[in-house]
Design a protein around this motif. Structure first.
Motif, PDB file in Angstrom:
ATOM      1  N   LEU A 122      28.795 -52.278  -0.207  1.00  0.00           N
ATOM      2  CA  LEU A 122      28.115 -52.515   1.167  1.00  0.00           C
ATOM      3  C   LEU A 122      29.402 -53.412   2.087  1.00  0.00           C
ATOM      4  O   LEU A 122      30.448 -53.524   0.810  1.00  0.00           O
ATOM      5  CB  LEU A 122      27.216 -53.907   1.278  1.00  0.00           C
ATOM      6  N   VAL A 123      29.245 -53.124   3.501  1.00  0.00           N
ATOM      7  CA  VAL A 123      30.089 -53.146   4.804  1.00  0.00           C
ATOM      8  C   VAL A 123      29.619 -54.547   5.039  1.00  0.00           C
ATOM      9  O   VAL A 123      28.978 -54.639   5.606  1.00  0.00           O
ATOM     10  CB  VAL A 123      30.903 -52.620   5.133  1.00  0.00           C
ATOM     11  N   ALA A 124      29.825 -55.698   4.965  1.00  0.00           N
ATOM     12  CA  ALA A 124      29.159 -56.787   5.763  1.00  0.00           C
ATOM     13  C   ALA A 124      30.524 -57.680   6.372  1.00  0.00           C
ATOM     14  O   ALA A 124      32.292 -57.590   6.587  1.00  0.00           O
ATOM     15  CB  ALA A 124      29.002 -58.456   4.627  1.00  0.00           C
ATOM     16  N   GLN A 125      30.428 -58.263   8.234  1.00  0.00           N
ATOM     17  CA  GLN A 125      30.959 -58.308   8.613  1.00  0.00           C
ATOM     18  C   GLN A 125      30.636 -59.950   9.362  1.00  0.00           C
ATOM     19  O   GLN A 125      29.511 -60.206   9.492  1.00  0.00           O
ATOM     20  CB  GLN A 125      30.452 -57.398   9.914  1.00  0.00           C
ATOM     21  N   VAL A 126      31.626 -61.400   8.812  1.00  0.00           N
ATOM     22  CA  VAL A 126      31.233 -62.592   8.813  1.00  0.00           C
ATOM     23  C   VAL A 126      31.896 -62.987   9.602  1.00  0.00           C
ATOM     24  O   VAL A 126      33.032 -62.662   9.451  1.00  0.00           O
ATOM     25  CB  VAL A 126      31.314 -62.866   7.638  1.00  0.00           C
ATOM     26  N   PRO A 127      32.005 -64.570   9.943  1.00  0.00           N
ATOM     27  CA  PRO A 127      32.872 -65.391  10.527  1.00  0.00           C
ATOM     28  C   PRO A 127      34.060 -65.589   9.460  1.00  0.00           C
ATOM     29  O   PRO A 127      34.026 -65.394   8.458  1.00  0.00           O
ATOM     30  CB  PRO A 127      32.259 -66.352  10.895  1.00  0.00           C
ATOM     31  N   ALA A 128      35.662 -65.349   9.560  1.00  0.00           N
ATOM     32  CA  ALA A 128      36.960 -65.458   8.992  1.00  0.00           C
ATOM     33  C   ALA A 128      36.550 -66.914   8.747  1.00  0.00           C
ATOM     34  O   ALA A 128      37.238 -66.839   7.555  1.00  0.00           O
ATOM     35  CB  ALA A 128      37.798 -65.202  10.104  1.00  0.00           C
ATOM     36  N   SER A 129      35.688 -67.719   9.115  1.00  0.00           N
ATOM     37  CA  SER A 129      35.423 -69.315   8.570  1.00  0.00           C
ATOM     38  C   SER A 129      35.289 -68.975   7.637  1.00  0.00           C
ATOM     39  O   SER A 129      35.248 -70.373   7.138  1.00  0.00           O
ATOM     40  CB  SER A 129      35.469 -70.310  10.094  1.00  0.00           C
ATOM     41  N   ASP A 130      34.615 -68.650   6.910  1.00  0.00           N
ATOM     42  CA  ASP A 130      33.564 -68.312   5.959  1.00  0.00           C
ATOM     43  C   ASP A 130      34.864 -68.162   4.620  1.00  0.00           C
ATOM     44  O   ASP A 130      34.976 -68.633   3.261  1.00  0.00           O
ATOM     45  CB  ASP A 130      32.664 -67.186   6.053  1.00  0.00           C
ATOM     46  N   ARG A 131      36.094 -67.834   4.821  1.00  0.00           N
ATOM     47  CA  ARG A 131      37.234 -67.967   4.496  1.00  0.00           C
ATOM     48  C   ARG A 131      37.192 -66.792   2.716  1.00  0.00           C
ATOM     49  O   ARG A 131      37.358 -68.104   1.894  1.00  0.00           O
ATOM     50  CB  ARG A 131      38.080 -68.947   3.603  1.00  0.00           C
ATOM     51  N   PRO A 132      36.338 -66.086   2.936  1.00  0.00           N
ATOM     52  CA  PRO A 132      36.402 -65.014   1.776  1.00  0.00           C
ATOM     53  C   PRO A 132      37.637 -64.061   0.953  1.00  0.00           C
ATOM     54  O   PRO A 132      38.452 -64.162   1.962  1.00  0.00           O
ATOM     55  CB  PRO A 132      35.378 -63.343   2.130  1.00  0.00           C
ATOM     56  N   THR A 133      37.422 -64.170   0.172  1.00  0.00           N
ATOM     57  CA  THR A 133      38.859 -63.939   0.289  1.00  0.00           C
ATOM     58  C   THR A 133      38.651 -62.727  -1.215  1.00  0.00           C
ATOM     59  O   THR A 133      37.506 -62.281  -2.043  1.00  0.00           O
ATOM     60  CB  THR A 133      39.715 -64.731  -1.452  1.00  0.00           C
ATOM     61  N   ALA A 134      39.383 -61.220  -1.670  1.00  0.00           N
ATOM     62  CA  ALA A 134      39.202 -60.391  -2.649  1.00  0.00           C
ATOM     63  C   ALA A 134      38.947 -60.655  -3.873  1.00  0.00           C
ATOM     64  O   ALA A 134      39.795 -61.712  -3.941  1.00  0.00           O
ATOM     65  CB  ALA A 134      40.542 -59.138  -2.108  1.00  0.00           C
ATOM     66  N   GLY A 135      38.208 -60.354  -4.602  1.00  0.00           N
ATOM     67  CA  GLY A 135      38.469 -60.286  -6.007  1.00  0.00           C
ATOM     68  C   GLY A 135      37.121 -61.584  -6.369  1.00  0.00           C
ATOM     69  O   GLY A 135      37.032 -61.851  -7.481  1.00  0.00           O
ATOM     70  N   GLN A 136      36.603 -62.215  -5.087  1.00  0.00           N
ATOM     71  CA  GLN A 136      35.576 -63.268  -5.721  1.00  0.00           C
ATOM     72  C   GLN A 136      33.844 -62.197  -6.157  1.00  0.00           C
ATOM     73  O   GLN A 136      33.878 -61.823  -5.705  1.00  0.00           O
ATOM     74  CB  GLN A 136      35.307 -63.640  -4.555  1.00  0.00           C
ATOM     75  N   GLY A 177      18.563 -49.196   5.546  1.00  0.00           N
ATOM     76  CA  GLY A 177      19.567 -49.284   6.384  1.00  0.00           C
ATOM     77  C   GLY A 177      20.175 -51.001   6.940  1.00  0.00           C
ATOM     78  O   GLY A 177      18.948 -51.510   7.402  1.00  0.00           O
ATOM     79  N   VAL A 178      21.208 -50.929   6.674  1.00  0.00           N
ATOM     80  CA  VAL A 178      20.839 -52.645   7.575  1.00  0.00           C
ATOM     81  C   VAL A 178      22.603 -52.937   7.843  1.00  0.00           C
ATOM     82  O   VAL A 178      23.461 -51.945   7.373  1.00  0.00           O
ATOM     83  CB  VAL A 178      20.863 -53.540   6.247  1.00  0.00           C
ATOM     84  N   ARG A 179      22.380 -52.968   9.126  1.00  0.00           N
ATOM     85  CA  ARG A 179      23.613 -53.690   9.642  1.00  0.00           C
ATOM     86  C   ARG A 179      24.696 -54.008   9.341  1.00  0.00           C
ATOM     87  O   ARG A 179      24.332 -55.595   8.881  1.00  0.00           O
ATOM     88  CB  ARG A 179      23.644 -54.265  11.105  1.00  0.00           C
ATOM     89  N   PRO A 180      26.203 -54.265   9.070  1.00  0.00           N
ATOM     90  CA  PRO A 180      26.673 -55.177   8.477  1.00  0.00           C
ATOM     91  C   PRO A 180      26.665 -56.317   8.786  1.00  0.00           C
ATOM     92  O   PRO A 180      26.934 -57.292   8.462  1.00  0.00           O
ATOM     93  CB  PRO A 180      28.531 -54.386   8.913  1.00  0.00           C
ATOM     94  N   SER A 181      26.603 -56.746  10.562  1.00  0.00           N
ATOM     95  CA  SER A 181      26.590 -58.025  11.208  1.00  0.00           C
ATOM     96  C   SER A 181      25.246 -59.072  10.652  1.00  0.00           C
ATOM     97  O   SER A 181      25.676 -59.530  10.722  1.00  0.00           O
ATOM     98  CB  SER A 181      26.543 -57.954  13.000  1.00  0.00           C
ATOM     99  N   ASP A 182      24.549 -57.965  10.228  1.00  0.00           N
ATOM    100  CA  ASP A 182      23.633 -58.828   9.726  1.00  0.00           C
ATOM    101  C   ASP A 182      23.149 -59.559   7.889  1.00  0.00           C
ATOM    102  O   ASP A 182      22.289 -59.836   7.616  1.00  0.00           O
ATOM    103  CB  ASP A 182      22.093 -58.003   9.447  1.00  0.00           C
ATOM    104  N   ILE A 183      24.462 -59.103   7.448  1.00  0.00           N
ATOM    105  CA  ILE A 183      24.752 -59.496   6.385  1.00  0.00           C
ATOM    106  C   ILE A 183      24.779 -60.988   6.226  1.00  0.00           C
ATOM    107  O   ILE A 183      26.604 -60.902   7.345  1.00  0.00           O
ATOM    108  CB  ILE A 183      25.075 -58.699   4.860  1.00  0.00           C
ATOM    109  N   ARG A 184      24.645 -61.770   5.411  1.00  0.00           N
ATOM    110  CA  ARG A 184      25.725 -63.221   5.536  1.00  0.00           C
ATOM    111  C   ARG A 184      25.797 -63.545   4.029  1.00  0.00           C
ATOM    112  O   ARG A 184      25.287 -62.881   3.030  1.00  0.00           O
ATOM    113  CB  ARG A 184      24.906 -64.429   6.384  1.00  0.00           C
ATOM    114  N   LEU A 185      26.672 -64.641   3.808  1.00  0.00           N
ATOM    115  CA  LEU A 185      26.861 -65.010   2.862  1.00  0.00           C
ATOM    116  C   LEU A 185      26.003 -66.549   2.504  1.00  0.00           C
ATOM    117  O   LEU A 185      26.101 -66.863   3.780  1.00  0.00           O
ATOM    118  CB  LEU A 185      28.498 -65.364   2.363  1.00  0.00           C
ATOM    119  N   VAL A 186      25.619 -66.585   1.123  1.00  0.00           N
ATOM    120  CA  VAL A 186      24.872 -68.341   1.373  1.00  0.00           C
ATOM    121  C   VAL A 186      25.646 -68.069   0.102  1.00  0.00           C
ATOM    122  O   VAL A 186      25.771 -67.886  -1.121  1.00  0.00           O
ATOM    123  CB  VAL A 186      23.310 -67.440   1.260  1.00  0.00           C
ATOM    124  N   SER A 187      24.558 -69.736   0.125  1.00  0.00           N
ATOM    125  CA  SER A 187      24.849 -70.541  -0.993  1.00  0.00           C
ATOM    126  C   SER A 187      24.000 -70.369  -1.802  1.00  0.00           C
ATOM    127  O   SER A 187      22.720 -69.444  -2.177  1.00  0.00           O
ATOM    128  CB  SER A 187      25.395 -71.894  -0.681  1.00  0.00           C
TER     129      SER A 187
END
Length: 388
Positions: A324-338, A281-291
């Protein structure tokens, strides 16, 4: 204020048992929320405390007094119902006055209690109106005031906000929190809405199929769910749950989940057994986008759907064959299809459950966790419910 204690309380309808030996201790002045899906037995339990349902087995005590066979009006409790349960032919003042009749107060004392409750809940301009002339939020405040004038030792709330729209739910939730802070009265509150439970409760009792699954503070049930049901029920968005198997990895253990190879939490390396079937189990808020060059274990993923929530965004991801579902800051500006984005999570923030038992695996558990303890016409119905 009074304590409420349930010892092995059972409810049967004929041969069908719907509440199975509940044990619960509510301390004086506590705000305790019974939380669970529809049909889990939480309202039935509350109605047994109120005296509106007979107890089939076990003991119920209020303020140290056994009340199994005590009439509702004599239990020194007051109940606020989902449907308000107001007399439609009476004004707001008359509904509040009716609740005081069994106490045989003087006119001066009764008027004082009505005035104080109306002032606290902002009902003074509405005292001459009838329920049909009130909004849903106003009716619920009248129901709260009617309970409040009785100066009960225990307040019982049965899903009081479920008939209100989102804005009113927030407003009335704040009123209930203020009422508890002001009066310090013991409160038992039933809801299926985890936001209500997490924001109001001192202690949450999570129920399923007539049994208690876990009791704890909001922080405890969120951070340390004891089984898969609690893990999946608490949290919005819900916890990601992935099937996996334990594999040896160097001097520790790893979790194989599809094509993902996830390091096991350090504290569990000695507890997990090779080839053990687990659920990760992993909370969506514990998943982050990284380089891609981040100095941490990360995984390839693709973004399928993005749900913007103002300051945050929910990402529906596909990674290693897992959704998976991730909860990230909107400032990361993710886009569908990436494609080929990288995600990471801290292994020590993972929740590991034994797939067979559904129980959480904790350090020192040796692979298991301790078990968890534990119709009338409208006028007649209103008259009976008005006693509480």
């Amino acid at each position: 204020m009074s304590s409420v204690t349930l010892r092995n309380v059972v409810k049967r309808y004929g041969q069908v048992e719907v509440v199975h030996g509940i044990d619960l201790a509510v301390e004086e002045g506590e705000f305790v929320v019974l939380l669970g899906p529809s049909g889990c037995g939480k309202t039935t339990t509350l109605r047994m405390v109120a005296g509106l349902e007979d107890i089939s087995g076990g003991e119920l005590e209020i303020a140290g007094r056994r009340v199994n066979d005590v009439q509702p009006k004599d239990r020194q409790i007051a109940m606020v119902f989902q449907n308000y349960a107001l007399y439609p032919h009476m004004t707001v003042r008359q509904n509040m006055e009716f609740a005081l009749k069994p106490q045989r107060l003087s006119a001066t004392e009764a008027e004082g209690r009505i005035g104080e409750a109306a002032r606290i809940l902002g009902l003074e301009p509405l005292l001459a109106r009838k329920p049909s002339q009130l909004s849903g939020g106003q009716r619920q405040r009248v129901a709260m005031a009617r309970a409040m004038v009785r100066t009960p030792k225990v307040f019982l709330f049965d899903e009081p906000l479920s008939n209100l729209d989102a804005k009113l739910r927030t407003q009335v939730r704040v009123e209930i929190a203020k009422l508890h802070k002001r009066l310090g009265t013991t409160i038992l509150y039933v809801t299926h809405d985890q936001i209500e439970a997490m924001t109001l409760a001192d202690k949450i009792v999570i129920m399923k199929d007539g049994r208690i699954e876990q009791i704890g503070s909001p922080e405890e049930v969120f951070s340390l769910p004891r089984n898969l049901f609690v893990a999946s029920f608490i949290g919005s968005p819900a916890m990601n749950l992935m099937p996996g198997v334990v594999a040896a990895s160097g001097g520790g253990a790893a979790l194989t989940c599809g094509s993902l190879q996830i390091p096991a939490p350090n504290a569990l390396s000695r507890v997990l057994k090779t080839a053990q079937q687990v659920t990760i189990g992993v909370r969506p808020s514990d998943i982050r986008l990284v380089s891609s060059d981040a100095a941490t274990t990360s995984y390839d993923a693709s973004i399928e759907v993005v749900e913007y929530l103002g300051t945050e965004a929910l990402l529906n991801l596909s990674a290693g064959g897992q959704a998976l579902v991730a909860q990230v800051p909107a400032s990361d500006r993710p886009t569908a299809g990436q494609q080929n984005v990288r995600i990471a999570f801290d292994p020590d923030r993972l929740h590991i459950f034994d797939t067979q038992s559904g129980q959480a695996i904790r350090p020192g558990d040796c692979g298991h966790v301790e078990s968890i303890g534990g119709r009338h016409g409208t006028r007649d119905r209103l008259h009976r419910e008005a006693q509480v």
